[in-house]
Design a protein around this motif. Structure first.
Motif: not given
Length: 315
Positions: A132-143
């Protein structure tokens, strides 16, 4: 089986009832009876099929982790009574001899003020964090996870990167619990996060001696009447955690998961692009999930489920 108690909450797999203190003059908030059912959910959908033994495994595993492992670390928890001792707090229901005894699928716990955060810890880059996040370049957790990592990267192998990583979500009534910023949530709930890391690390140590890797896990906490942060809900079960055999883990590919992945895969294939509706699983899928849950319990605990129930719950 009819449970003659006020129903407080019905979750995807557990039902919570209000119990009573043995002393009628006890003025504390009433304890709760939590009953683990054989219901199964995937993708936030509760399906029509039941999985035999599933509720018994979830209940017994939670008891094992709390009583046999976590109490030795001094981890505060919500468990009050298990096995036949639950009948000090609830009436023993009338049941058919063919029914699973209530004390094989239920525990009595403290009533807590639940912290509205799911404390999710991940040792590996996979699951929803990947898809849902990393493979799409997203970082909703601020990691700020480094770019270009393969699927199933072990966060413990990354220099100057804390493992397991903390990917909290907000407990909500929405279809999906929304992500929260990791660092801000850690500052807001430092004690709960510290406890979740202790539970994760100790659980992972135990599992690795049994040839199993703890991939990720979700923990919940509440505040008791003394203001203490207390571990709540289920602990290190195949409903709240992702497990795999150590020998099956390879970078770049998902291993065979030791949880309800069989159900997830069948549901995704059956739904396709159609709406996600409750499903009836075929017999082979049901038996496969059941065997996965029971086999996982026996590998973790080191005894048959029936032996654990006889020795620990029936006496």
């Amino acid at each position: 089986m009819v449970i003659d108690l006020p129903l407080k909450y019905r979750g995807k797999t557990r039902d919570t009832y209000e119990a009573k203190w043995p002393d009628p003059n006890d003025k504390r908030r009433p304890p709760l009876l939590i009953v683990a059912s054989d219901r199964i959910s995937t993708h936030d959908v509760v399906h029509k099929s039941m999985i035999p033994k599933k509720g018994e495994v979830l209940n017994a595993l939670t008891i094992f982790w709390i009583v046999d492992v976590l109490e030795k670390l001094g981890i505060a928890h919500h468990l009050i009574a298990y096995g036949k001792k639950i009948y000090d707090y609830v009436p023993k229901p009338d049941s058919d001899p063919k029914d699973v005894p209530l004390h094989h699928r239920a525990i009595v716990v403290k009533q807590l003020d639940i912290i509205l955060v799911e404390f999710i810890l991940r040792q590996f880059l996979c699951g929803g964090l990947w898809s849902k996040h990393y493979s799409k370049g997203l970082d909703p957790y601020g990691l700020s996870i480094p770019a270009g990592l393969p699927l199933m990267t072990n966060f413990g192998t990354l220099a100057k990167f804390a493992a397991p990583v903390f990917t909290p979500t907000k407990k909500s009534d929405e279809e999906h619990d929304p992500p929260l910023l990791s660092e801000a949530t850690a500052r807001e709930h430092p004690e709960a996060l510290m406890l979740s890391r202790k539970v994760f690390d100790r659980g992972r140590q135990r599992l690795r001696t049994r040839g199993i890797e703890l991939i990720d896990s979700k923990f919940e906490f509440g505040i008791d009447e003394d203001g203490q942060v207390v571990l709540a809900d289920e602990v290190l079960t195949p409903d709240s955690s992702r497990f795999a055999l150590l020998s099956d883990i390879k970078e770049g590919e998902n291993p065979p998961w030791l949880d309800k992945q069989i159900a997830r895969d069948w549901a995704e294939k059956h739904w396709g692009l159609n709406p996600k509706e409750p499903l009836v699983f075929p017999p082979l899928t049901i038996s496969g999930i059941r065997n996965t849950y029971v086999d996982l319990f026996e590998q973790i605990v080191g005894m048959k489920l029936s032996q654990f129930q006889h020795e620990r719950l029936d006496n």
